[in-house]
Scaffold this motif. Structure first.
Motif, PDB file in Angstrom:
ATOM      1  N   ASN A   1      50.457  36.822  46.105  1.00  0.00           N
ATOM      2  CA  ASN A   1      49.962  35.551  46.623  1.00  0.00           C
ATOM      3  C   ASN A   1      48.737  35.046  45.886  1.00  0.00           C
ATOM      4  O   ASN A   1      48.250  33.959  46.172  1.00  0.00           O
TER       5      ASN A   1
ATOM      6  N   GLY B   1      46.021  33.748  37.177  1.00  0.00           N
ATOM      7  CA  GLY B   1      44.860  34.303  36.494  1.00  0.00           C
ATOM      8  C   GLY B   1      44.204  35.421  37.291  1.00  0.00           C
ATOM      9  O   GLY B   1      43.765  36.421  36.727  1.00  0.00           O
TER      10      GLY B   1
ATOM     11  N   ASN C   1      40.952  29.715  37.684  1.00  0.00           N
ATOM     12  CA  ASN C   1      42.021  30.474  38.316  1.00  0.00           C
ATOM     13  C   ASN C   1      41.900  30.355  39.827  1.00  0.00           C
ATOM     14  O   ASN C   1      40.833  30.586  40.379  1.00  0.00           O
ATOM     15  N   GLY C   2      43.007  29.951  40.448  1.00  0.00           N
ATOM     16  CA  GLY C   2      42.981  29.829  41.904  1.00  0.00           C
ATOM     17  C   GLY C   2      42.508  28.468  42.392  1.00  0.00           C
ATOM     18  O   GLY C   2      42.307  28.263  43.575  1.00  0.00           O
TER      19      GLY C   2
ATOM     20  N   HIS D   1      44.955  26.602  30.121  1.00  0.00           N
ATOM     21  CA  HIS D   1      43.555  27.034  30.067  1.00  0.00           C
ATOM     22  C   HIS D   1      43.025  26.922  28.642  1.00  0.00           C
ATOM     23  O   HIS D   1      41.904  27.300  28.376  1.00  0.00           O
TER      24      HIS D   1
ATOM     25  N   GLY E   1      44.185  25.794  42.500  1.00  0.00           N
ATOM     26  CA  GLY E   1      45.232  25.107  43.242  1.00  0.00           C
ATOM     27  C   GLY E   1      46.195  24.309  42.368  1.00  0.00           C
ATOM     28  O   GLY E   1      47.008  23.540  42.880  1.00  0.00           O
ATOM     29  N   LYS E   2      46.121  24.500  41.070  1.00  0.00           N
ATOM     30  CA  LYS E   2      46.958  23.723  40.154  1.00  0.00           C
ATOM     31  C   LYS E   2      48.443  23.992  40.365  1.00  0.00           C
ATOM     32  O   LYS E   2      49.236  23.064  40.540  1.00  0.00           O
ATOM     33  N   SER E   3      48.802  25.267  40.326  1.00  0.00           N
ATOM     34  CA  SER E   3      50.228  25.592  40.487  1.00  0.00           C
ATOM     35  C   SER E   3      50.727  25.156  41.847  1.00  0.00           C
ATOM     36  O   SER E   3      51.841  24.642  41.986  1.00  0.00           O
ATOM     37  N   THR E   4      49.902  25.348  42.859  1.00  0.00           N
ATOM     38  CA  THR E   4      50.310  24.962  44.208  1.00  0.00           C
ATOM     39  C   THR E   4      50.620  23.467  44.261  1.00  0.00           C
ATOM     40  O   THR E   4      51.655  23.048  44.779  1.00  0.00           O
TER      41      THR E   4
ATOM     42  N   SER F   1      46.652  33.600  42.578  1.00  0.00           N
ATOM     43  CA  SER F   1      47.013  32.741  41.453  1.00  0.00           C
ATOM     44  C   SER F   1      47.195  33.610  40.214  1.00  0.00           C
ATOM     45  O   SER F   1      46.721  34.744  40.155  1.00  0.00           O
TER      46      SER F   1
HETATM   47  N1  LIG Z   1      52.138  32.071  48.648  1.00  0.00           N
HETATM   48  C1  LIG Z   1      50.800  32.133  48.790  1.00  0.00           C
HETATM   49  N2  LIG Z   1      50.263  32.768  49.848  1.00  0.00           N
HETATM   50  C2  LIG Z   1      48.926  32.839  50.017  1.00  0.00           C
HETATM   51  N3  LIG Z   1      48.029  32.310  49.168  1.00  0.00           N
HETATM   52  C3  LIG Z   1      48.502  31.661  48.093  1.00  0.00           C
HETATM   53  C4  LIG Z   1      49.908  31.540  47.843  1.00  0.00           C
HETATM   54  N4  LIG Z   1      50.081  30.852  46.683  1.00  0.00           N
HETATM   55  C5  LIG Z   1      48.834  30.555  46.237  1.00  0.00           C
HETATM   56  N5  LIG Z   1      47.883  31.034  47.081  1.00  0.00           N
HETATM   57  C6  LIG Z   1      46.439  30.878  46.943  1.00  0.00           C
HETATM   58  O1  LIG Z   1      46.148  29.511  46.737  1.00  0.00           O
HETATM   59  C7  LIG Z   1      45.107  29.341  45.797  1.00  0.00           C
HETATM   60  C8  LIG Z   1      45.540  28.440  44.677  1.00  0.00           C
HETATM   61  O2  LIG Z   1      46.531  29.096  43.912  1.00  0.00           O
HETATM   62  P1  LIG Z   1      47.229  28.450  42.639  1.00  0.00           P
HETATM   63  O3  LIG Z   1      48.311  29.389  42.225  1.00  0.00           O
HETATM   64  O4  LIG Z   1      47.614  27.057  42.937  1.00  0.00           O
HETATM   65  O5  LIG Z   1      46.046  28.485  41.560  1.00  0.00           O
HETATM   66  P2  LIG Z   1      46.051  27.977  40.046  1.00  0.00           P
HETATM   67  O6  LIG Z   1      45.082  26.870  39.975  1.00  0.00           O
HETATM   68  O7  LIG Z   1      47.425  27.732  39.593  1.00  0.00           O
HETATM   69  O8  LIG Z   1      45.400  29.247  39.299  1.00  0.00           O
HETATM   70  P3  LIG Z   1      45.770  29.967  37.888  1.00  0.00           P
HETATM   71  O9  LIG Z   1      45.042  29.234  36.833  1.00  0.00           O
HETATM   72  O10 LIG Z   1      45.158  31.335  38.058  1.00  0.00           O
HETATM   73  O11 LIG Z   1      47.229  29.984  37.746  1.00  0.00           O
HETATM   74  C9  LIG Z   1      44.716  30.744  45.337  1.00  0.00           C
HETATM   75  O12 LIG Z   1      43.565  31.140  46.044  1.00  0.00           O
HETATM   76  C10 LIG Z   1      45.895  31.591  45.732  1.00  0.00           C
HETATM   77  O13 LIG Z   1      45.483  32.891  46.033  1.00  0.00           O
END
Ligand SMILES: Nc1ncnc2c1ncn2[C@@H]1O[C@H](COP(=O)(O)OP(=O)(O)OP(=O)(O)O)[C@@H](O)[C@H]1O
Ligand SMILES: [Mg+2]
Lengths: 512, 323
Positions: free
Chosen positions: A403, A407, A46-47, A207, A49-52, A405
């Protein structure tokens, strides 16, 4: 075109992608490529960076630096609309359909075929076109069906139909199966395979290790914003992937702790509410984890809601610690020592524009205030320990929870209830969207809470989870409790049969 | 640093974040500068005191309005509540009731009218816009009936002191408004109630499921708004020595404008009283400036409306770019 379209050509290349948010470096220099007609799984904690990363690919976010190549040509993806034109579609975890409209209307939203007049929508053609896609995908609902009447799984299929209708060459699915039951997931994967045959590139985030290993062609692993490896699925094992994700050897998956089961703390008889919950009786005991299984829509969530006072009870009675009670609001439920982690965290759990602090400690305000003034120091001390215990990733306590992620958002909601330490805790899909190690952490935590005498009722669509940590398993179907199994008796098959109606009234007598 | 806290990057302190924080101040400074250049009366001490004095009245109303808008609601009835409570107090005190008791009665009237608003909204499930619009009409009607269309004037010194006396060099209304501002800021930022206001505004469903008695909190918020309006009414009448039946007409507009220009989001859960303070000063300065420049009062409405629209556009744009 100059290049040859073979299976070995990259359809898509991401080069040196970087994206940071205030206080967080979410994606650090990621280079990743995907082939024509493959299913690429993207995993990570979780976090990570996948969704980003995927949001950058689909135009929802713009990278700070880096390059994207599509079929070998550099493209600039500046908006979701531009991504669509390029044939890239992303299906977000929160589905974006319009609930009051029909399937066909949603599929062609904003692109409706027009009549010759050029003004009116050609409904016939729209329905016919939608039907073609629905048939192609082998779906079993009508194009005129209204979205709000469909199950989550069916809605997901509509999203995919929409992606196909715009002739997408790359389809990204962000945790598509987290809201689906296994059976529905299988259906989704069959569809993904059909698309793969048509040379569509599918990237999906999940996951769920088992499904990743049975359905993906390659696995890409991210950790702390970086890509730590991409390999054909056959070359990897669950253990090796988890190790890559976590960056260290994972502690033992926690075995189920055997706890002493105490007296009954909650009894409920003949619960009825709305159209979904028709008749259910159950009891919970101290120190016991009860798993509640059933298909989506079988009335599990409704049981949780009436026990928590969120919905009115139309018939039946509830006894807490020997006292007959009327629970008319969540406030009263909490006073009786009942907590509920809701299923839909965005709509029912989180305050997206408020801080992590407020979100995690809302249930503590009464305990930690004097003359109405919050005792911020005490609250913060507690939150920091919860953040450590649940390994929540946030730059600070002021960060808006929206903001975080997905999870990590879920963990914040769980933290809120840990704080309260209720005698009865109901969790509705508590590990949805949570990574493997955190999931093990949460299961362990549930075991610990139970061993301290808490009664736990856990609703889950994941059978391995249910089988893994429950002392007793209840199965619902169409608003009624259909079966009860002890930990030793239960198997996936028996539960599925009870949930789908192939097995009537199995197990122990429900009203003992 | 624990492993669970993500590593901070050298994240840019972007222009949009800067504007979100200091944009209002910037606009205020520009406006003040412009007015100073255009009119030599603007920067005089008496004019500035004038602005602040005017701002206390609308500011007090705007404080209550801020709480209401933070819960994603709106209170259109503040002008009518202000009027009814002020005329009743003025009448009673004129007939010999002690001034302090008169004030308390006025505030109680504000509280009850606010409570009715709150109950209509929570129990009656009437949208805030409609419920308070009803109260606006009813309150004004009652005021006209009570006064039979005539103003009360010639109030005793004991009543007027809250409007015209001063502590040292500071006029009493400013002292009262300042105190109220401090108390309400503490209430919003330090107390359980304040947290609940933001949380409810952000997501009322989740708030209820976290055990907050959402309905009760919303009723409290409208009561506070009503009491603020009543307090503003007392001060206004004390200053003017006249309780007109049409007093406070249109005050909801200035209050809402101040809150919105001050950065409080109409969708609830976001905003501060400090923003409202600057919003109020900005709106009042604007009004004062237009006055000094002899702009017709008709244009004043147009200009103020435009300013609100611009503020909303501005905050939307900023919010989108910080996403
Ligand atoms: N709009 C935003 N503003 C600030 N921080 C952000 C923003 N979007 C994402 N983040 C941060 O960027 C990091 C990566 O987030 P992301 O959503 O890509 O994780 P993820 O791999 O998709 O996790 P998960 O499995 O929990 O969905 C996290 O630390 C999150 O807090
Ligand atoms: Mg994610």
């Amino acid at each position: 075109m100059r290049f040859k379209m073979t299976d070995q050509t990259y359809r898509l290349e991401l080069k040196n992608i970087v994206k940071s948010f205030p206080g967080v470096m979410a994606v650090r220099d990621v280079t990743l490529a995907a082939y024509f007609g493959e299913i690429l799984a993207l995993v990570g904690e979780n976090g990570a960076g996948k969704s980003t990363l995927m949001n950058i690919l689909s135009g929802a976010l713009i990278a700070d630096s880096g390059m994207i190549l599509l079929d070998g040509n550099e493209v600039r993806i500046t908006s979701p609309r531009r991504a669509q034109e390029l044939g890239i579609a992303m299906i977000h975890q929160e589905l974006a359909l319009i609930p009051q409209m029909s399937v066909a209307q949603n599929i062609f939203l904003g692109r409706e075929p027009l009549q010759v007049s050029g003004i009116l929508v050609d409904t016939k053609k729209m329905q016919a076109d939608a039907q073609v896609i629905i048939n192609q995908l082998g779906l079993d609902f009508a194009v005129s069906a209204i979205i709000s009447d469909l199950s989550i799984a069916q809605r997901q299929m509509v999203e995919i139909a929409k992606a196909i209708s715009i002739k997408s060459r790359v389809i990204i699915l962000d945790e598509p199966t987290s809201a689906l039951s296994e059976r529905e997931s299988v259906k989704l994967f069959e569809m993904m395979h059909t698309l793969r045959e048509q040379k569509v590139t599918l990237i999906y985030i999940s996951h769920r290790m088992e499904e990743i290993f049975s359905f993906s062609d390659r696995i890409a692993v991210m950790r702390d914003g970086q890509l730590v490896g991409v390999e054909p699925t056959g070359n990897l094992s669950i253990n090796s992937v988890v190790q890559m994700m976590v960056g260290r050897e994972l502690k033992e998956f926690f075995p189920k702790t055997e706890t002493e089961i105490g007296e009954i703390v909650l009894e409920a008889y003949g619960l009825r509410s709305g159209s979904r919950l028709k008749n259910a009786s159950l009891f919970l005991r101290r120190g016991e984890i009860v798993g509640l299984a059933g298909l989506v829509g079988s009335g599990r969530t409704e049981i949780a809601r009436v026990l928590f006072g969120a919905d009115p009870l139309e018939a039946g009675e509830i006894i807490v610690a020997g006292q007959k009670v009327k629970i008319q609001s969540p406030e009263e439920a909490i006073r009786l020592g009942i907590g509920l982690v809701t299923e839909d965290r965005k709509a029912q759990g989180l305050f997206l524009r408020q801080s992590v602090r407020s979100n995690a400690s809302i249930t503590l305000f009464t305990k930690f205030s004097r003359f109405g003034f919050l005792q911020v120091k005490k609250i913060d001390r507690w939150i920091r320990s919860a953040i450590n215990q649940l390994n929540i990733r946030t730059p600070n306590l002021e960060q808006h929870v929206g903001n975080l992620s997905g999870g990590n958002q879920q963990k914040v909601v769980i933290a809120r209830w840990l704080a309260l330490n209720p005698q009865i805790l109901i969790l509705d899909e508590p590990t949805r969207g949570i990574d493997v190690s955190a999931k093990a952490e949460i299961h362990n935590l549930m075991g610990e809470l139970a061993s301290k005498g808490m009664a736990i009722l856990m609703i889950s669509s994941e059978l391995p989870e249910i089988l893994g940590i429950s002392d007793r398993i209840l199965v619902m179907r169409e608003g009624r409790l259909m079966a009860e199994f002890s930990r030793l008796d239960a198997t996936q098959d028996k539960i599925m049969q009870a949930a789908t109606g192939q097995l009537e009234n199995a197990g122990i007598n429900l009203n003992e | 640093m624990t492993t669970s806290v993500a590593q901070p990057s050298s994240a840019p302190f972007t222009l949009s974040i800067f504007l979100k924080r200091f944009g209002l101040l910037l606009v205020y400074a520009l406006l003040a500068l412009g007015l100073t250049l255009l009119s030599d009366r603007f920067l005089t001490g008496s004019n500035q005191i004038n602005i602040v004095r005017q701002a206390t009245i609308s500011g007090i109303v705007a404080i209550g309005m801020t709480l209401v808008i933070l819960t994603a609601g709106i209170d259109l009835s503040v002008g009518s509540i202000l009027a009814l409570s002020a005329v009743v107090a003025a009448d009673l005190v004129k007939q010999g009731v002690p001034a302090l008791l008169g004030f308390l009665i006025a505030i109680a009237i504000g509280a009850v009218m606010g409570m009715i608003n709150g109950v209509m909204i929570t129990r009656g499930k009437i949208p805030p816009f409609i419920a308070t619009l009803g109260m606006l009409t009813v309150g004004r009607g009652l005021t006209l009936m009570y006064t039979q269309g005539k103003p009360f004037t010639g109030l005793p010194e004991s009543f007027r002191f809250i409007g015209i006396s001063s502590i040292g060099p500071v006029p009493m209304p400013i002292v009262v408004a300042g105190l109220l501002f401090i108390v309400m800021t503490l209430l919003l930022s330090r107390t359980r109630f304040g947290e609940y206001v933001y949380l409810i505004g952000d997501n009322p469903v989740a708030a209820r499921l976290a055990g907050i008695n959402v309905n009760r909190m919303i009723v409290y918020v409208y009561m506070i708004s009503g009491m603020c309006a009543a307090l503003a009414g007392i001060i206004l009448v004390a200053r003017l020595d006249s309780a007109q039946p049409v007093i406070g007409v249109g005050y909801e507009f200035n209050a809402i404008a101040a809150v919105v220009v001050g950065g409080t989001s109409f969708s609830g859960g976001e905003g501060t009283l400090l923003g409202t303070l600057f919003g109020t000063l900005l709106i009042e300065t604007l009004g004062n400036g237009l006055n000094l420049l002899n702009v017709s009062p008709l244009w004043e409405q147009v200009v103020k409306g435009t300013v609100i629209a611009l503020a909303l556009l501005f905050y939307n744009a900023i919010n989108r770019s910080t996403k």
